[in-house]
Scaffold this active site. Structure first.
Site, PDB file in Angstrom:
ATOM      1  N   ASP A 180      36.615  38.502  45.436  1.00 43.73           N
ATOM      2  CA  ASP A 180      36.024  38.155  44.153  1.00 43.73           C
ATOM      3  C   ASP A 180      37.035  38.023  43.019  1.00 43.73           C
ATOM      4  O   ASP A 180      37.844  38.925  42.792  1.00 43.73           O
ATOM      5  CB  ASP A 180      35.028  39.239  43.713  1.00 43.73           C
ATOM      6  CG  ASP A 180      34.072  39.655  44.803  1.00 43.73           C
ATOM      7  OD1 ASP A 180      34.269  39.246  45.951  1.00 43.73           O
ATOM      8  OD2 ASP A 180      33.143  40.412  44.509  1.00 43.73           O
TER       9      ASP A 180
ATOM     10  N   TRP B 109      38.294  43.234  54.947  1.00 41.80           N
ATOM     11  CA  TRP B 109      37.695  43.836  53.765  1.00 41.80           C
ATOM     12  C   TRP B 109      37.945  45.340  53.761  1.00 41.80           C
ATOM     13  O   TRP B 109      37.847  46.019  54.775  1.00 41.80           O
ATOM     14  CB  TRP B 109      36.199  43.535  53.740  1.00 41.80           C
ATOM     15  CG  TRP B 109      35.534  43.916  52.451  1.00 41.80           C
ATOM     16  CD1 TRP B 109      35.365  43.127  51.347  1.00 41.80           C
ATOM     17  CD2 TRP B 109      34.929  45.174  52.140  1.00 41.80           C
ATOM     18  NE1 TRP B 109      34.712  43.822  50.367  1.00 41.80           N
ATOM     19  CE2 TRP B 109      34.423  45.084  50.818  1.00 41.80           C
ATOM     20  CE3 TRP B 109      34.771  46.363  52.834  1.00 41.80           C
ATOM     21  CZ2 TRP B 109      33.766  46.132  50.190  1.00 41.80           C
ATOM     22  CZ3 TRP B 109      34.118  47.415  52.211  1.00 41.80           C
ATOM     23  CH2 TRP B 109      33.629  47.285  50.899  1.00 41.80           C
TER      24      TRP B 109
ATOM     25  N   TRP C 114      35.797  48.099  42.553  1.00 47.09           N
ATOM     26  CA  TRP C 114      35.009  46.901  42.824  1.00 47.09           C
ATOM     27  C   TRP C 114      35.010  45.968  41.615  1.00 47.09           C
ATOM     28  O   TRP C 114      35.735  46.172  40.656  1.00 47.09           O
ATOM     29  CB  TRP C 114      33.588  47.301  43.238  1.00 47.09           C
ATOM     30  CG  TRP C 114      33.518  47.857  44.636  1.00 47.09           C
ATOM     31  CD1 TRP C 114      34.521  48.478  45.330  1.00 47.09           C
ATOM     32  CD2 TRP C 114      32.391  47.835  45.513  1.00 47.09           C
ATOM     33  NE1 TRP C 114      34.099  48.847  46.587  1.00 47.09           N
ATOM     34  CE2 TRP C 114      32.796  48.470  46.726  1.00 47.09           C
ATOM     35  CE3 TRP C 114      31.106  47.361  45.404  1.00 47.09           C
ATOM     36  CZ2 TRP C 114      31.924  48.618  47.824  1.00 47.09           C
ATOM     37  CZ3 TRP C 114      30.241  47.511  46.490  1.00 47.09           C
ATOM     38  CH2 TRP C 114      30.645  48.124  47.678  1.00 47.09           C
TER      39      TRP C 114
ATOM     40  N   ARG D 292      25.967  47.523  40.463  1.00 44.96           N
ATOM     41  CA  ARG D 292      27.366  47.105  40.396  1.00 44.96           C
ATOM     42  C   ARG D 292      27.619  45.839  39.564  1.00 44.96           C
ATOM     43  O   ARG D 292      26.726  45.082  39.254  1.00 44.96           O
ATOM     44  CB  ARG D 292      27.919  46.895  41.796  1.00 44.96           C
ATOM     45  CG  ARG D 292      27.195  45.901  42.693  1.00 44.96           C
ATOM     46  CD  ARG D 292      27.845  45.900  44.062  1.00 44.96           C
ATOM     47  NE  ARG D 292      27.185  45.057  45.052  1.00 44.96           N
ATOM     48  CZ  ARG D 292      26.278  45.495  45.915  1.00 44.96           C
ATOM     49  NH1 ARG D 292      25.876  46.751  45.884  1.00 44.96           N
ATOM     50  NH2 ARG D 292      25.742  44.665  46.813  1.00 44.96           N
TER      51      ARG D 292
END
Length: 447
Positions: free
Chosen positions: A12, A36, A71, A135
């Site tokens: 991302d 990941w 994140w 999130r």
């Protein structure tokens, strides 16, 4: 940026911005493998959005509230011009929390070092929200009374929604009673983006711009199907509600930024050229084993400029950033080419992994069509059934790229058109990646 220099995975895009002469891009990054995990915020800077300098990661998971990974999140500029990062941290028990980091030295145009707030976590999941479904805070925007708002993605049971929080100081946040937008049964929403668009022209707007003629775009990354959906609509600062201009094109009902490998996108306002730039993650089609073998995985798609389609008012127009023109080489063109069914035309003279292709196909004269394939004029077309190999009255036709000389490896970007009984054309745009490989040797046009 070059992912081949080390074993790593990029995902991302986070917190893109322009600061003191440089464009900044942060991104989800695993420095220890092409899979990941081990999420940190990678960091790169550029003066032209084309040539990038990799810096040390900006954020690493080193606190109890983000030890499981740093994140996605966003950058917001305080009123004094200092950027702050709002991001989601993953705790050891998988709880998702919202946190802040600020520059250690705001005079450094590279912003090499960031310091996490002593008040972290700023937000923990509210009542009724599962701790693992909370999130990706958005860029904050100001409303009329000077207070700030952010939106955060979640789901309650299976209802995806965009929560809204308010703050006076970007540090202490309070949950609003109303949600920005929700769709029953839509699943988890993540990587939300919310920004205003000008009613006419291509100019972008700062995220806090408001006014009676200003509409907003709400973008949702759907965890269920890994696509980015958006809608254009109005934003009510009193009720904190977003209402699509066209209810038939509400979020998740039709419009996507991109119908290929494009996810977890993030936009920002470029104050230099007064435009809104969109970044997106392309996760490719390689298997995990292939990623490990080559030593890297995923890439950032070419940044694009987005603006409102003022004629329709309910969708966006996109174009690659203008800086890409400086990379163009020799132009190759062919005109007035007539293609027979089943034929392939090789376009010689232009090779490379990135080509800017402009092609125009003219609609056929229906009165001269021989219906030997038996498909009725108004028969709908399904891109997933048979790929580019299936045949119909009007196609498929289009481009073969990433192809070898024998055409055993290729990617088809193709169209199919159909005409209804009232003579209205419908166009289907598809891609067939079933024979995809990394090799590109030319461009072919086929019908």
């Amino acid at each position: 940026m070059d992912g081949c220099a080390s074993t790593s995975k990029y995902t991302d895009p986070n917190g893109p911005m322009y600061y003191k002469g440089f464009y900044h891009l942060f991104y989800q990054y695993n420095p220890w493998g092409a899979v990941w995990g081990n999420l940190t915020w990678g960091h790169a800077v550029s003066e032209d959005l084309l040539h990038w300098l990799d810096l040390e990661p900006a954020l690493k998971g080193d606190q109890w509230y983000d030890v499981g990974g740093v994140w996605s999140g966003s950058v917001t500029f305080r009123l004094d011009g200092t950027p702050i990062i709002l991001y989601t941290g993953l705790a050891e028990d998988l709880e998702q929390t919202q946190n802040m980091a600020v520059p250690d030295d705001a005079s450094d145009p590279f912003l090499r070092k960031w310091v996490k707030s002593s008040e972290n976590p700023l937000l923990r999941h509210p009542d009724g929200v599962y701790k693992e479904d909370f999130r990706d805070p958005s860029t904050a925007w100001q409303v009329e009374d000077g207070s700030w708002r952010i939106t955060i993605g979640t789901q309650v049971e299976t209802d995806g929604m965009a929560l809204v929080y308010k703050s006076r100081d970007l540090l202490h946040w309070e949950l609003e009673k109303n949600v920005l937008y929700t769709i029953p049964g839509s699943g988890m929403w993540e990587c939300l983006d919310f920004y205003p668009v000008a009613p006419t022209g291509r100019r972008g707007l700062d995220t806090s711009t408001r006014g009676p003629s200003v509409n907003h775009v709400l973008k949702v990354s759907s965890y269920n199907d890994q696509h980015d959906y958006y809608a254009v609509g109005s934003y009510n600062e009193v009720t904190q509600a977003f209402t699509p201009v066209n209810q038939e094109l509400g979020v998740l009902y039709g419009l996507q930024y991109d119908y290929g490998k494009f996810y977890a996108s993030k936009s920002f306002y470029d104050p230099v050229k007064k435009r809104r730039i969109l970044w997106g993650w392309s996760n490719e089609s390689d298997t995990e084993a292939q990623d490990i073998a080559k030593g890297w995985a995923s890439l950032q798609a070419i940044p694009r400029t987005v603006w409102l389609d003022s004629e329709l008012g309910d969708n966006l127009i996109q174009a690659p950033i203008e800086e890409l023109k400086s990379l163009r080489g020799v132009k190759v063109s062919k005109a007035e080419v007539e293609l027979e069914a089943g034929s392939i035309l090789r376009i010689e003279g232009s090779y490379g992994g990135q080509l800017d292709i402009e092609v125009t196909f003219e609609y056929p004269d229906v009165s001269k069509v021989a219906f030997k394939y038996g498909r009725p004029l108004d028969d709908p077309f399904d891109c997933s059934e048979g790929g580019s190999a299936q045949r119909g009255v009007f196609g498929p036709f289009g481009l073969l790229v990433m192809a070898d000389d024998a055409l055993q490896e290729q990617t088809a970007l193709f169209f199919y058109i159909s005409q209804s009984k009232d003579r209205q054309w419908s166009t289907y745009f598809c891609s067939d990646q079933s024979r995809l490989d990394q090799l590109f040797v030319g461009l072919l046009c086929y019908i």
